[in-house]
Design a protein around this motif. Structure first.
Motif, PDB file in Angstrom:
ATOM      1  N   ASN A  75      31.386  28.704  49.918  1.00 40.70           N
ATOM      2  CA  ASN A  75      30.639  27.659  49.214  1.00 40.70           C
ATOM      3  C   ASN A  75      29.232  27.490  49.765  1.00 40.70           C
ATOM      4  OD1 ASN A  75      32.877  26.766  47.564  1.00 40.70           O
ATOM      5  ND2 ASN A  75      33.742  25.932  49.453  1.00 40.70           N
ATOM      6  N   TYR A  76      28.360  27.024  48.887  1.00 45.84           N
ATOM      7  CA  TYR A  76      27.021  26.624  49.323  1.00 45.84           C
ATOM      8  C   TYR A  76      27.123  25.240  49.942  1.00 45.84           C
ATOM      9  CZ  TYR A  76      24.898  30.431  46.725  1.00 45.84           C
ATOM     10  OH  TYR A  76      24.521  31.672  46.281  1.00 45.84           O
ATOM     11  N   PRO A  77      26.200  24.868  50.841  1.00 47.71           N
ATOM     12  CA  PRO A  77      26.207  23.516  51.385  1.00 47.71           C
ATOM     13  C   PRO A  77      25.956  22.494  50.273  1.00 47.71           C
ATOM     14  CG  PRO A  77      24.470  24.861  52.401  1.00 47.71           C
ATOM     15  CD  PRO A  77      25.134  25.690  51.371  1.00 47.71           C
ATOM     16  N   THR A 128      18.845  23.670  50.671  1.00 46.96           N
ATOM     17  CA  THR A 128      18.020  24.106  51.789  1.00 46.96           C
ATOM     18  C   THR A 128      16.648  23.473  51.677  1.00 46.96           C
ATOM     19  OG1 THR A 128      19.189  26.207  51.828  1.00 46.96           O
ATOM     20  CG2 THR A 128      17.038  26.135  52.923  1.00 46.96           C
ATOM     21  N   TRP A 165      19.380  26.695  47.505  1.00 45.29           N
ATOM     22  CA  TRP A 165      20.422  26.722  48.511  1.00 45.29           C
ATOM     23  C   TRP A 165      20.557  28.137  49.024  1.00 45.29           C
ATOM     24  CZ3 TRP A 165      20.412  23.676  44.325  1.00 45.29           C
ATOM     25  CH2 TRP A 165      20.871  22.368  44.432  1.00 45.29           C
ATOM     26  N   HIS A 166      20.989  28.273  50.268  1.00 49.19           N
ATOM     27  CA  HIS A 166      21.352  29.597  50.774  1.00 49.19           C
ATOM     28  C   HIS A 166      22.584  29.463  51.653  1.00 49.19           C
ATOM     29  CE1 HIS A 166      19.311  28.453  54.516  1.00 49.19           C
ATOM     30  NE2 HIS A 166      19.861  29.513  55.072  1.00 49.19           N
ATOM     31  N   ARG A 167      23.323  30.566  51.724  1.00 49.79           N
ATOM     32  CA  ARG A 167      24.535  30.620  52.554  1.00 49.79           C
ATOM     33  C   ARG A 167      24.743  32.056  52.999  1.00 49.79           C
ATOM     34  NH1 ARG A 167      28.496  33.129  49.552  1.00 49.79           N
ATOM     35  NH2 ARG A 167      28.339  32.948  47.298  1.00 49.79           N
ATOM     36  N   LYS A 168      25.507  32.235  54.051  1.00 47.80           N
ATOM     37  CA  LYS A 168      25.895  33.583  54.444  1.00 47.80           C
ATOM     38  C   LYS A 168      26.737  34.159  53.322  1.00 47.80           C
ATOM     39  CE  LYS A 168      26.087  32.494  59.321  1.00 47.80           C
ATOM     40  NZ  LYS A 168      27.001  32.356  60.463  1.00 47.80           N
ATOM     41  N   ASP A 199      30.437  33.399  53.280  1.00 46.64           N
ATOM     42  CA  ASP A 199      30.876  32.010  53.119  1.00 46.64           C
ATOM     43  C   ASP A 199      31.267  31.801  51.657  1.00 46.64           C
ATOM     44  OD1 ASP A 199      30.331  31.509  55.750  1.00 46.64           O
ATOM     45  OD2 ASP A 199      28.501  30.367  55.384  1.00 46.64           O
ATOM     46  N   TYR A 257      22.705  37.259  53.057  1.00 45.65           N
ATOM     47  CA  TYR A 257      22.683  35.906  52.507  1.00 45.65           C
ATOM     48  C   TYR A 257      22.730  35.930  50.991  1.00 45.65           C
ATOM     49  CZ  TYR A 257      21.513  33.938  57.049  1.00 45.65           C
ATOM     50  OH  TYR A 257      21.561  33.548  58.367  1.00 45.65           O
ATOM     51  N   SER A 258      23.250  34.844  50.422  1.00 45.85           N
ATOM     52  CA  SER A 258      23.201  34.602  48.980  1.00 45.85           C
ATOM     53  C   SER A 258      22.347  33.365  48.752  1.00 45.85           C
ATOM     54  CB  SER A 258      24.601  34.350  48.427  1.00 45.85           C
ATOM     55  OG  SER A 258      25.391  35.503  48.544  1.00 45.85           O
TER      56      SER A 258
END
Length: 77
Positions: A40-42, A46, A32-35, A38, A67-68
């Motif tokens: 939470n992760y989606p 990914t 998974w990746h997120r800004k 943000d 990003y994380s």
């Protein structure tokens, strides 16, 4: 361990360095990746990676954005 290669303004390659090189106890990984800002992760990853492939290309990132990443093993134990 995770390593990042081929980093550009909008993409990168995630390399999964396995603790168990045989992959015997592992079917694959979810990534998974997120800004970074943000919370939470989606819900959906990914990408999902099945062994023996250990390279994951992440594309369509926003330039100048931090990003994380989260990597979760699909353990067979």
């Amino acid at each position: 361990m995770v390593r990042f290669e081929d980093v550009t303004a909008t993409s990168l390659t995630v390399i999964l360095c396995l603790e168990d090189p045989s992959g015997e106890n592992n079917a694959g990984y979810g990534v998974w990746h997120r800004k970074a800002d943000d919370v939470n992760y989606p819900f959906d990853p990914t990408c999902t990676n099945l062994l023996p492939n250990r390279r994951l290309d992440i594309r369509d990132l926003l330039p100048a954005t931090e990003y994380s990443f989260k990597v979760v093993s699909n353990d067979l134990r």
